[in-house]
Scaffold this motif. Structure first.
Motif, PDB file in Angstrom:
ATOM      1  N   ARG A  79       0.820  -1.220   0.000  1.00  0.00           N
ATOM      2  CA  ARG A  79       0.000   0.000   0.000  1.00  0.00           C
ATOM      3  C   ARG A  79       0.850   1.264   0.000  1.00  0.00           C
ATOM      4  N   TYR A  90       1.497   2.818  -3.414  1.00  0.00           N
ATOM      5  CA  TYR A  90       0.524   3.652  -4.121  1.00  0.00           C
ATOM      6  C   TYR A  90       1.012   5.090  -4.222  1.00  0.00           C
ATOM      7  N   GLU A 122       3.583   5.601  -6.683  1.00  0.00           N
ATOM      8  CA  GLU A 122       3.131   5.226  -8.025  1.00  0.00           C
ATOM      9  C   GLU A 122       3.885   4.040  -8.616  1.00  0.00           C
ATOM     10  N   GLU A 140      -0.697   1.017  -8.661  1.00  0.00           N
ATOM     11  CA  GLU A 140      -1.915   1.819  -8.771  1.00  0.00           C
ATOM     12  C   GLU A 140      -3.011   1.102  -8.013  1.00  0.00           C
ATOM     13  N   ARG A 141      -3.894   1.874  -7.528  1.00  0.00           N
ATOM     14  CA  ARG A 141      -4.973   1.302  -6.760  1.00  0.00           C
ATOM     15  C   ARG A 141      -5.972   0.570  -7.658  1.00  0.00           C
ATOM     16  N   ASP A 185      -9.541  -0.938  -6.754  1.00  0.00           N
ATOM     17  CA  ASP A 185     -10.454  -1.214  -5.660  1.00  0.00           C
ATOM     18  C   ASP A 185     -11.598  -2.139  -6.052  1.00  0.00           C
ATOM     19  N   TYR A 206      -3.752  -6.036  -7.516  1.00  0.00           N
ATOM     20  CA  TYR A 206      -2.924  -4.839  -7.575  1.00  0.00           C
ATOM     21  C   TYR A 206      -2.616  -4.547  -9.036  1.00  0.00           C
TER      22      TYR A 206
END
Length: 274
Positions: A242, A245, A248, A251-252, A254, A260
Motif C-alpha cells: 500500500r 501507491y 506510483e 496503482e490502486r 479497488d 494490484y
DNA sequence: CATGAATTTCCTGATT
DNA sequence: GAATCAGGAAATTCAT
C-alpha cells in the motif's frame, strides 16, 4: 514402405522443450551446485522471458541496481543473446556488460558439462517450506549471493585490451539495493516466471499490469524467506504494498481483493518495455 | 554517529 | 466471523 524421415523426429525432439520434461522428479537438484541458474535448457534455448530472468538474477546476485541496465537492450531470446560479443554486451549494458558476458559465457559452458567451480558450496537450504508439491520454490531463494564466486572481477579470461571503461569513466557500478531486491520487484519476478510460479500470483490483465495474489500467505512466506524474516505475513506484506501507491509503483485497484496493478514507476514488467 | 529509504510491526476501523 | 483493505505511527534495517 512409409518411413518417417528422421528429420521429422529430430525436429520433434528438439522442439519439445516444454515445461513437463525438466524437473519432474526433483533430479534437477543434483546439478544446481554447478550453476545457480536452474534453467534446464542451455542458454541458447531460452525464451525472451528467460533472458530477462537471467538478467535480473545476475543483477541480484551482484547487488546491482536493476535500473542501471536498460532491459530493452536485451529484448531477445537466448539464441541471440548467446551470439552477442563482449563489445555488444558493453554497448548494451555499459559497465555491467563484462559481468553479463562472463555469466552467459559460463552458462554456455556449464550447459555442456557440469563445471567444477571449486569452492562452490551451496548448502541445501531447500528446507521445504512448501505449499508446492513438485516445484520447490520459484527461484526466489535459489542461492545465496555470498556463495556465488565473484566472477567477472576475478576472471582473467576477459582482460581484453579494449576495455575503454577504465579511462572513459571510473564510474563505479551503481549498487543501492537495500537488501537484495525490493518487494515490488520480487512480486514482478514471480509474475514473470510462469513456468515456475505454482499459482502464487496471476496476471489478471497482462498488458495493463493488473495481477492478483492467489496464495497470499505463501507469497508472504517466500518474501519472508528472501528477507530472512520468518514472521512475514500477508498482512504486513500488504502494508508495504500500500505504501507503493503513493510512489506510483502500484496503482490502486479497488473492489477486487488481492488485486494490484503496476504503476508508472514500476519497470520491467511489460512484455515489450518502452 | 546521523540520516534517509524501504520496509516491518502494530493497530484501529471499515469492507467484503 | 475470517480475510482484506486503509492508513497512521513508530520501530527496524541497511546503506551512505
Amino acid at each position: 514402405m512409409s518411413v518417417i524421415p528422421s528429420t521429422t523426429l529430430d525436429f520433434q525432439l528438439t522442439t519439445s522443450w516444454g515445461p513437463n520434461n525438466s524437473y519432474s522428479d526433483g533430479l534437477f537438484m543434483s546439478n544446481y551446485t554447478s550453476c545457480p541458474w536452474p534453467h534446464d535448457a542451455s542458454p541458447q534455448l531460452w525464451s525472451k522471458y528467460q533472458v530477462w530472468e537471467w538478467l535480473r538474477q545476475v543483477m541480484d546476485v551482484h547487488q546491482i541496481d536493476a535500473s542501471s541496465v536498460p532491459f530493452q537492450n536485451f529484448d531477445m531470446d537466448g539464441q541471440q543473446l548467446c551470439s552477442l560479443s563482449y563489445q555488444d554486451f558493453i554497448r548494451a549494458a555499459g559497465c555491467v556488460g563484462p559481468l553479463l558476458f562472463q555469466s552467459i559465457t559460463e552458462l554456455k559452458w556449464s550447459g555442456q558439462f557440469p563445471m567444477d567451480t571449486g569452492q562452490l558450496d551451496i548448502k541445501p537450504e531447500f528446507d521445504v517450506f512448501s505449499p508446492f508439491p513438485e516445484v520447490n520454490y520459484p527461484y526466489a531463494e535459489l542461492f545465496d549471493p555470498s556463495t556465488v564466486p565473484l566472477t567477472a572481477a576475478t576472471s582473467p579470461v576477459f582482460s581484453s585490451p579494449d576495455i575503454k571503461q577504465s579511462n572513459s569513466r571510473p564510474h563505479q557500478v551503481k549498487k543501492h539495493n537495500p537488501r537484495g531486491i525490493h518487494l515490488w520487484e520480487f512480486i514482478r519476478d514471480i509474475l514473470l516466471n510462469p513456468e515456475r510460479n505454482p499459482g502464487l500470483i496471476k496476471w489478471e490483465d497482462r498488458t495493463e499490469g493488473v495481477f492478483r495474489f492467489l496464495k497470499s500467505e505463501a507469497v508472504a512466506q517466500l518474501w519472508g524467506k528472501k528477507k530472512n524474516n520468518s514472521s512475514m505475513t500477508y498482512e504486513k506484506l500488504s502494508r508495504a504494498m500500500r505504501y507503493y501507491y503513493k510512489r506510483e509503483i502500484l496503482e490502486r485497484v479497488d473492489g477486487r481483493r488481492l488485486v494490484y496493478k503496476f504503476g508508472r514507476n514500476a519497470r520491467g514488467w511489460r512484455e515489450t518495455e518502452k
